[in-house]
Design an enzyme around this catalytic site. Structure first.
Site, PDB file in Angstrom:
ATOM      1  N   GLN A  44     -12.632   3.543  29.215  1.00 42.62           N
ATOM      2  CA  GLN A  44     -13.983   4.097  29.286  1.00 42.62           C
ATOM      3  C   GLN A  44     -13.888   5.474  29.936  1.00 42.62           C
ATOM      4  OE1 GLN A  44     -16.764   1.859  27.988  1.00 42.62           O
ATOM      5  NE2 GLN A  44     -14.751   1.354  27.126  1.00 42.62           N
ATOM      6  N   GLY A  66     -25.879  -0.930  29.576  1.00 41.86           N
ATOM      7  CA  GLY A  66     -24.558  -0.883  28.973  1.00 41.86           C
ATOM      8  C   GLY A  66     -24.065   0.534  28.717  1.00 41.86           C
ATOM      9  N   HIS A  67     -22.799   0.627  28.347  1.00 37.02           N
ATOM     10  CA  HIS A  67     -22.188   1.943  28.155  1.00 37.02           C
ATOM     11  C   HIS A  67     -22.801   2.684  26.960  1.00 37.02           C
ATOM     12  CE1 HIS A  67     -18.719   0.158  25.470  1.00 37.02           C
ATOM     13  NE2 HIS A  67     -19.916  -0.172  25.033  1.00 37.02           N
ATOM     14  N   ASN A  68     -22.842   4.001  27.102  1.00 38.99           N
ATOM     15  CA  ASN A  68     -23.317   4.928  26.058  1.00 38.99           C
ATOM     16  C   ASN A  68     -24.823   4.888  25.835  1.00 38.99           C
ATOM     17  OD1 ASN A  68     -20.555   5.559  25.502  1.00 38.99           O
ATOM     18  ND2 ASN A  68     -20.449   3.765  24.173  1.00 38.99           N
TER      19      ASN A  68
END
Length: 347
Positions: A199, A240-242
């Protein structure tokens, strides 16, 4: 700085509005039911109008329409009583400013920039090459890892953590136990096991963002996870990511936003909401508590509710009534089927 005790005229001089009755002094804001003569209260919802007559509050914040029913009471008349109450409460709740200095047990790594106006608490940690703005408060046991950038007057409450490479705007507040920038949940299946995807993004929080206790905002897989200016996120929320969250959106507790979700500005997301990943939610969307959001919401201003399937609030409310009547409707259906069967037998 407004004094601990102030008159109605002093309040209106600071915040606007019109005071009526006696120019009494008040010391704090209290609910109608608890307020005493030295307190100011408010009426934001007309259904609580009866409580005003029973309240011992010295003064009450009301709308112009409601004021006509309270002759003889000390009032402040405001366009939005609830917002006005919030501003009065702010007057009586002093903002804690940083006391410049670094506690002897804190660790500030070489290359970090910590202005003299910042307050670094006991056992706090500031990583190498991290830059703090003026007046930041990094309280006991809080951690800011390396290569971060914090704007002016950022507050990290005890045990809050900001991972490496993250950017926080001005006046950001991170409550205890929150984690900003931990690894996103990115995995690739390798046939017999899962391979972790590095990440390599970070997290960017805009100005005036507030993050509740034990909330997690994951760093992006390749680009940053972004939260816009003025957005407020409650306790125990997972981002969450993004994800890209617009400005002035509010998200209540226990909500989970899956990776790569784009949420617009001025959205209201209730508690316990869950979303699938890779969808878009338009500006000014309201999502009721407990809703499972399974697809994009492309039309601005929609009010969405329901656990499954997701629908407009109007459709969900109608269907909720039907759910409670299913047993009755089933009995009626069986009766009608029996009557139809009997009718055929007699023909």
């Amino acid at each position: 700085m407004i004094p601990a005790t102030c008159t109605l005229s002093q309040i209106t001089a600071r915040l606007g509005g019109e005071w009526r009755g006696e120019d009494i002094s008040v010391t704090a804001v209290r609910p109608l039911a608890d307020a005493q003569a030295e307190h100011i209260s408010f009426l934001a919802n007309p259904k609580y109008k009866a409580e005003v007559h029973d309240s011992s509050a010295g003064a009450i914040i009301v709308s112009a329409k409601a004021a006509d029913g309270f002759e003889g009471r000390n009032l402040i008349v405001a366009d939005d009583p609830y917002l006005y109450f919030a501003k009065v409460a702010r007057l009586f709740s002093p903002v804690v400013k940083a006391r410049g200095g670094i506690h002897p047990t804190a660790v500030v790594e070489p290359g970090a920039t910590v202005p003299a106006s910042c307050e670094i608490g006991a056992n706090a940690y500031i990583g190498a090459n991290t830059v703090l703005g003026e007046g930041c408060r990094i309280l006991a046991n809080a951690v800011v890892q390396h290569d971060c950038k914090l704007g002016d007057e950022v507050v990290l409450h005890p045990n809050a953590v900001v991972y490496y490479g993250c950017t926080l705007g001005r006046h950001v507040e991170i409550h205890s136990g929150a984690v900003i920038g931990a690894d996103g949940f990115g995995l690739a299946f390798a046939g017999d096991s899962w391979f972790k995807i590095p990440q390599t993004g970070a997290v960017t929080l805009g100005d005036d963002v507030e993050i509740g206790s034990n909330t997690n905002i994951d760093r992006g897989a390749m680009s940053d996870t972004i939260v816009g200016n003025g957005t407020k996120i409650d306790n125990q929320v997972q981002i969450g990511h993004n994800c890209k969250i617009g400005s002035h959106t509010v998200i209540a507790a226990k909500t989970g936003i899956s990776g790569s979700v784009t949420i617009g500005s001025y959205c209201i997301i209730g508690g316990g909401v869950g979303t699938v990943g890779h969808i878009e939610i338009a500006d000014k969307t309201t999502i009721g508590g407990g809703t499972s959001v399974t697809h994009s919401i492309t039309e601005s201003g929609k009010h969405i509710a329901g656990i499954f399937p997701m629908s407009t609030h109007k459709e969900w409310a109608r269907n909720a009534v039907y759910i409670h009547r299913l047993s009755e409707m089933n009995k009626r259906l069986k009766t009608l089927e029996q009557q139809l069967s009997d009718s055929k037998d007699t023909q």
